[in-house]
Design an enzyme around this catalytic site. Sequence first.
Site, PDB file in Angstrom:
ATOM      1  N   CYS A  42       0.792  -1.106   0.031  1.00 14.65           N
ATOM      2  CA  CYS A  42      -0.059   0.127   0.031  1.00 14.65           C
ATOM      3  C   CYS A  42       0.943   1.214  -0.110  1.00 14.65           C
ATOM      4  O   CYS A  42       0.602   2.148  -0.726  1.00 14.65           O
ATOM      5  CB  CYS A  42      -0.863  -0.066   1.046  1.00 14.65           C
ATOM      6  SG  CYS A  42      -0.210  -0.160   2.546  1.00 14.65           S
ATOM      7  N   HIS A  67      17.853   6.156 -20.021  1.00 12.48           N
ATOM      8  CA  HIS A  67      18.208   6.081 -18.538  1.00 12.48           C
ATOM      9  C   HIS A  67      19.042   5.116 -18.428  1.00 12.48           C
ATOM     10  O   HIS A  67      19.484   4.299 -19.385  1.00 12.48           O
ATOM     11  CB  HIS A  67      16.833   5.796 -17.908  1.00 12.48           C
ATOM     12  CG  HIS A  67      16.391   4.603 -18.149  1.00 12.48           C
ATOM     13  ND1 HIS A  67      15.822   4.027 -19.153  1.00 12.48           N
ATOM     14  CD2 HIS A  67      16.422   3.366 -17.332  1.00 12.48           C
ATOM     15  CE1 HIS A  67      15.444   2.590 -19.102  1.00 12.48           C
ATOM     16  NE2 HIS A  67      15.977   2.128 -17.946  1.00 12.48           N
ATOM     17  N   CYS A  69      19.788   1.902 -17.275  1.00 20.81           N
ATOM     18  CA  CYS A  69      18.796   0.575 -16.818  1.00 20.81           C
ATOM     19  C   CYS A  69      19.816  -0.287 -15.942  1.00 20.81           C
ATOM     20  O   CYS A  69      21.025  -0.542 -16.053  1.00 20.81           O
ATOM     21  CB  CYS A  69      18.598  -0.007 -18.067  1.00 20.81           C
ATOM     22  SG  CYS A  69      17.289  -1.388 -17.682  1.00 20.81           S
ATOM     23  N   CYS A  74      15.743  -2.202 -12.051  1.00 15.71           N
ATOM     24  CA  CYS A  74      15.557  -0.815 -12.647  1.00 15.71           C
ATOM     25  C   CYS A  74      14.186  -0.158 -12.391  1.00 15.71           C
ATOM     26  O   CYS A  74      12.886  -0.743 -12.805  1.00 15.71           O
ATOM     27  CB  CYS A  74      15.728  -0.882 -14.089  1.00 15.71           C
ATOM     28  SG  CYS A  74      15.651   0.836 -14.923  1.00 15.71           S
ATOM     29  N   CYS A 145      22.665  18.027  -8.767  1.00 18.63           N
ATOM     30  CA  CYS A 145      22.069  17.510 -10.056  1.00 18.63           C
ATOM     31  C   CYS A 145      21.543  18.798 -10.642  1.00 18.63           C
ATOM     32  O   CYS A 145      20.859  19.494 -10.074  1.00 18.63           O
ATOM     33  CB  CYS A 145      20.766  16.530  -9.811  1.00 18.63           C
ATOM     34  SG  CYS A 145      20.117  16.116 -11.520  1.00 18.63           S
ATOM     35  N   CYS A 166      22.022  36.372  13.622  1.00 16.79           N
ATOM     36  CA  CYS A 166      21.758  36.786  14.830  1.00 16.79           C
ATOM     37  C   CYS A 166      21.192  38.250  14.765  1.00 16.79           C
ATOM     38  O   CYS A 166      21.744  39.029  14.220  1.00 16.79           O
ATOM     39  CB  CYS A 166      23.177  36.886  15.743  1.00 16.79           C
ATOM     40  SG  CYS A 166      22.776  37.507  17.477  1.00 16.79           S
ATOM     41  N   CYS A 229      27.313  34.987  21.080  1.00 20.18           N
ATOM     42  CA  CYS A 229      26.795  36.298  21.759  1.00 20.18           C
ATOM     43  C   CYS A 229      25.636  35.759  22.773  1.00 20.18           C
ATOM     44  O   CYS A 229      25.144  36.541  23.637  1.00 20.18           O
ATOM     45  CB  CYS A 229      26.144  37.225  20.877  1.00 20.18           C
ATOM     46  SG  CYS A 229      24.390  36.752  20.137  1.00 20.18           S
ATOM     47  N   HIS A 302      -1.873   1.410   7.299  1.00 19.58           N
ATOM     48  CA  HIS A 302      -2.329   1.378   5.835  1.00 19.58           C
ATOM     49  C   HIS A 302      -2.220   2.872   5.317  1.00 19.58           C
ATOM     50  O   HIS A 302      -2.433   3.887   5.808  1.00 19.58           O
ATOM     51  CB  HIS A 302      -3.658   0.831   5.781  1.00 19.58           C
ATOM     52  CG  HIS A 302      -3.977   0.900   4.313  1.00 19.58           C
ATOM     53  ND1 HIS A 302      -3.756  -0.208   3.415  1.00 19.58           N
ATOM     54  CD2 HIS A 302      -5.249   1.432   3.610  1.00 19.58           C
ATOM     55  CE1 HIS A 302      -4.215  -0.386   2.337  1.00 19.58           C
ATOM     56  NE2 HIS A 302      -5.248   0.890   2.433  1.00 19.58           N
TER      57      HIS A 302
END
Length: 1684
Positions: A42, A67, A69, A74, A145, A166, A229, A302
């Site tokens: 789920c 892509h 793979c 994958c 990226c 600060c 500080c 769930h």
Amino acid sequence: MSWKRNYFSGGRGSVQGMFAPRSSTSIAPSKGLSNEPGQNSCFLNSALQVLWHLDIFRRSFRQLTTHKCMGDSCIFCALKGIFNQFQCSSEKVLPSDTLRSALAKTFQDEQRFQLGIMDDAAECFENLLMRIHFHIADETKEDICTAQHCISHQKFAMTLFEQCVCTSCGATSDPLPFIQMVHYISTTSLCNQAICMLERREKPSPSMFGELLQNASTMGDLRNCPSNCGERIRIRRVLMNAPQIITIGLVWDSDHSDLAEDVIHSLGTCLKLGDLFFRVTDDRAKQSELYLVGMICYYGKHYSTFFFQTKIRKWMYFDDAHVKEIGPKWKDVVTKCIKGHYQPLLLLYADPQGTPVSTQDLPPQAEFQSYSRTCYDSEDSGREPSISSDTRTDSSTESYPYKHSHHESVVSHFSSDSQGTVIYNVENDSMSQSSRDTGHLTDSECNQKHTSKKGSLIERKRSSGRVRRKGDEPQASGYHSEGETLKEKQAPRNASKPSSSTNRLRDFKETVSNMIHNRPSLASQTNVGSHCRGRGGDQPDKKPPRTLPLHSRDWEIESTSSESKSSSSSKYRPTWRPKRESLNIDSIFSKDKRKHCGYTQLSPFSEDSAKEFIPDEPSKPPSYDIKFGGPSPQYKRWGPARPGSHLLEQHPRLIQRMESGYESSERNSSSPVSLDAALPESSNVYRDPSAKRSAGLVPSWRHIPKSHSSSILEVDSTASMGGWTKSQPFSGEEISSKSELDELQEEVARRAQEQELRRKREKELEAAKGFNPHPSRFMDLDELQNQGRSDGFERSLQEAESVFEESLHLEQKGDCAAALALCNEAISKLRLALHGASCSTHSRALVDKKLQISIRKARSLQDRMQQQQSPQQPSQPSACLPTQAGTLSQPTSEQPIPLQVLLSQEAQLESGMDTEFGASSFFHSPASCHESHSSLSPESSAPQHSSPSRSALKLLTSVEVDNIEPSAFHRQGLPKAPGWTEKNSHHSWEPLDAPEGKLQGSRCDNSSCSKLPPQEGRGIAQEQLFQEKKDPANPSPVMPGIATSERGDEHSLGCSPSNSSAQPSLPLYRTCHPIMPVASSFVLHCPDPVQKTNQCLQGQSLKTSLTLKVDRGSEETYRPEFPSTKGLVRSLAEQFQRMQGVSMRDSTGFKDRSLSGSLRKNSSPSDSKPPFSQGQEKGHWPWAKQQSSLEGGDRPLSWEESTEHSSLALNSGLPNGETSSGGQPRLAEPDIYQEKLSQVRDVRSKDLGSSTDLGTSLPLDSWVNITRFCDSQLKHGAPRPGMKSSPHDSHTCVTYPERNHILLHPHWNQDTEQETSELESLYQASLQASQAGCSGWGQQDTAWHPLSQTGSADGMGRRLHSAHDPGLSKTSTAEMEHGLHEARTVRTSQATPCRGLSRECGEDEQYSAENLRRISRSLSGTVVSEREEAPVSSHSFDSSNVRKPLETGHRCSSSSSLPVIHDPSVFLLGPQLYLPQPQFLSPDVLMPTMAGEPNRLPGTSRSVQQFLAMCDRGETSQGAKYTGRTLNYQSLPHRSRTDNSWAPWSETNQHIGTRFLTTPGCNPQLTYTATLPERSKGLQVPHTQSWSDLFHSPSHPPIVHPVYPPSSSLHVPLRSAWNSDPVPGSRTPGPRRVDMPPDDDWRQSSYASHSGHRRTVGEGFLFVLSDAPRREQIRARVLQHSQW
């Protein structure tokens, strides 16, 4: 926590508001994901649903073709496979086993997301994103990226840096940059901060949500001062980028937290990035607004997902395999969450304007990105280009499979970096890494390779549709996922995800907006899309490329090309790649164009659609390419604009895919198809016309793939904006004639041009319509959803517009049959679009408006064709119209312009004002025409002013052509000065003689009418007006004669706009022109030309072509002008009044000319024109002539007289500006007619000699009454509610003959003055109408019937109001009008004999109890004199039923029950025009202003004492609370009486006039309103000499305009009104209770008993607005004269 309840969701509780829902029929059921026992998937299902439903992601993912793979592990491949299934599978439940397995393998080392083990949905979602990053950008680190095609980082990642500053010492810490995919917030902190915020502020607002999240995210996160500080400072986070999808992860302290309900209530549906972080550096982020589109929830171990499906504009609930529709509002989700105890885990906010990622990084990627963004899928905000290339990605996955060995490390690194501020930093990192390593390539890659080409398109489409729904489940699955899902969900609902969907949402807005509004977005996309459209299949491809950069697009292009081609060929070929290059070119072009044009042009709706279509594009690119060679170009055109939409049309299957139930997926791959499937026709209705018509109408949509469809949509929008015809030719040409490459190149160029043109035109249209297709922000998710749904609608609308435009062109060319065919086609398309518009009220209204216009145009074309069959008169109008504007043919006014005007083509309106006016009038739909007028208003007022004579002349010419005689044209030419105007009017008189006959003939057969006797002509004119209303062709014949008379007026007025404006110089002319009534409501506010045009229209009594033209133009002019500048309206009204006065003089001019020297003075040049028989002229000339001029060219004299009267009317307080009020001319006319009547009497003796001054024309006491009435009315400033429709008319203003402007009450401000002028115009129009009726519009009775009246002069106005009503008006007063018509017909001769006021004719209906009740209601606050004429004054009120049956038509006219707002221009032509309205408007009844706004009459207020002055005869009005005062000569204010006593009366008159004006068919009734002199007591109207003297006597500076009902509607003989005993059945002559309208039904008693006893109220009623001293003098004179 009640404070949390939807406080932050505000009006944007749901995405549906942002997205126009597509018809549910077009959406296939959302697909669930299986979760077998023991699988515990789920969490993954929820995350997957969110990803799928996020349009930005889905579309971007589709665009990704390459892509790294990872084989079985994958995740990219697994995702591709599932997305393909989402898009293409017919199964309702899909397995997610492949992705689950890949995910488990990817994170096997980390022992996360393992099979059978429940995991966190938020983490799963985040890791899936990181794995995708790894697969597509393996060389980059998660935190660094920069790949443009990286969906995760471009759309989801938030590039942040933290820093502590600060506040005490100013020390700053080193900025810590990091990237996070999910912005985690503690629910405890959220609730606490929400409480604090609520405590600090009285009202929580949706805009507070971002601040709330910011405070909650930093709550407790205090750091020590960098300089030590001692200060504890809160860390600041600065957002460096502009993610289109923002995922908010809610961190819960417990699985069963008691804060769940509070958290849900505190969630906002709109999120501003600027509010979420301390500061944002990206300008886009500063402006971006993201909408909640998805939410992953958790309960009882769930996960489930809520996602907003933009397709159906509803929130969907995804619980694994179970998919449930929650509702359109976010509150529905809140309710369900509370009931189910769901804990929100991930909130996905998407930018509705989000676009797919750019694939420029990749070889096709650069192109891909631009294209992706251009084709934003609205919901796929995050990394949308990738999502867009979903299907393509599938194919590209096969094409460019590559494995990134370091994907795992990249994912891991990125996860940790991105989660620097995330609570689950480590866990997320590992999750990301694992998922990247194992997940993406495994299932997705394999699936992608095999199914990417075939299923990629289908899946894309389905995916896009389902991504949203399934996104819902993922949202529910996990906290983190939920947050993201919500965003995604929201964005898809909106059109794109909040983060990356900002651009897409904009695109979507533009696209949808374009689709809805002439497809401007399509136009922007069309630059690319138009080329695609030309090629059919290429468009979709182009569109995906737009979405996809070149690299990603490479593979996607292949799949898209094949898809788009197959789509074009009606076959879904996901793997077709033949046209990759073409697609790329198109995509590049689309990308650029759409970015530039699409975004701007696309409305939120468009954007969403565009987004969805874009996903489809990538899926369809192959088919695009295939079609690229053939239909593809056409589609290409379309495609850029609306690829998805087109695809829907093209392929039912594609549609089905889009119907996968996810709008985003549909947009991406199947959503566009679904949209098209459900709305393809409606969308195509407008889009095809431009693309399809020119390019082969059908192919454009049929052959364009979904993506292509999106492009097409954009193109169509652009083309539509550019012009329906314009876009059409392009699409048609490119479709078949050129090779793919040639077409592609041409398409690119065309798209660029078309997009620009469409953008401009769309902007113009939007400006004119007041609609912003691409609002800066969406009000709520629902709105975004509406936007999404408008894709198909946009197309249909654009197609319909294109077809309609072609029809207009054909009509202008004279090919009425072809134009009618096209118009019918446009109507059918508009009806289809209407279905598509169901998602949006605005869209619905727009389509309905255009539909009405088209219907009216079709009717006008039919009428025109009929007229052509009886070409006698039509031929003349045709001749004239060409002279006016080549665009308009005889009925041109009806035919071509309406749509153009509606399209807010101000320039066109200006140039072809007459034509457009006519068209506008004819097609005048309440909204569309007014819109058109709005656009026209400024232009037309200026242009018309500049060349009023020419415009008016043109209009008149077209109108007059049939009826016009040389003198008529001469009259047109005559107007050189105010004096000339009258002369022209008299010239018109001559034409009126002929035209009047023509009018009769027209009434009978359009051609022979002009030869009928003047009286007949009038009656016929009325009837013809009535007929013309029914049959635009008939109005056209009638119109010519009127045009002649009016032309002269208009010409003289128009020759020098100053004449129109300077009607003061033409005191007599400046009165409202009865002809104006039709157009008057609109034209009154317009410059003379318009006014004249309106006059002409009225004069021509619905000369359909002219009438439509004039009315449209004037109406357009009027509507905008009136609302915007009352002063301008007033001046216009005055001009119009003058024109109308001229026209009235023309119509009634014969009468006046022969009757009144005063009128003749101004119209002396026309004196040469043969006057009608004095009796006739008197009896029915003023109105008959008006009607005649309105109905036929021969009415111009009447109008001239009216013009003279108009000056009187103006003198009596109707400023020309008033006349500009739609019904004001009528008011002017009544006065004019009164004067005419008196003058007619004089003229009987003097014929054309010297007509006494208007002041002398009216009986003194009548005049005094009027003066007092006006005075009091002015004082009260409470015109009748009925008058409100024409605010100008509403005010009763008496202008001195020498003064053009109304004598305003000292207390009146300019607005009041303007309103008063409007009211007074209405009032005078009513007076004139009464006079006209009194004059003996026996024949006009038919026209005067509410229906017949509407059919005639009023018919014009009504026609403007409902151009589609060629027949009688459909008001409740229709019966009354019928009765009136009959009565008028009977009484025409009677009225003619009547000296000043032929009241017998009009008295029956006018004074019927019911009619009086109506009048009293509408005139509440006005005094209704008991005298029979008094009822005339306020046609609304009923005089004694038997004695003074007010003409029903008159009453109706005055009553505001008539839809005057739409057709504010009420015919002042004659009583016949007055639509009897049984109802009396209460004093407080809001009168529809000319602008269409219900407003109380300027002077009307509850504080104003309102009383009906009931005639002694026993007329009583019921239904309105009037001060119980019976006006009789004894009761009427005397010199000693205060002016206030008259205020109600004048008010009544004003209201009556207003009502008449307000009521399209009630103009004649106005005349009754003005007639005070009528008395059952036998107050004898002073002889014509007396009246003439009264008017003429210079001693009365305020010129009182006795309203002589020249028309039969007021045909109650004067002797009846003045001398006759109480009409049988009438109430006792004694005073009646003013506050109680008669019990008798005016219909029964009035018609039955008094059809023959109607008295022309206008006879003795003078509406005078003057200084108190003058009023007193007048009163004294009146008293002396009448010896009251």
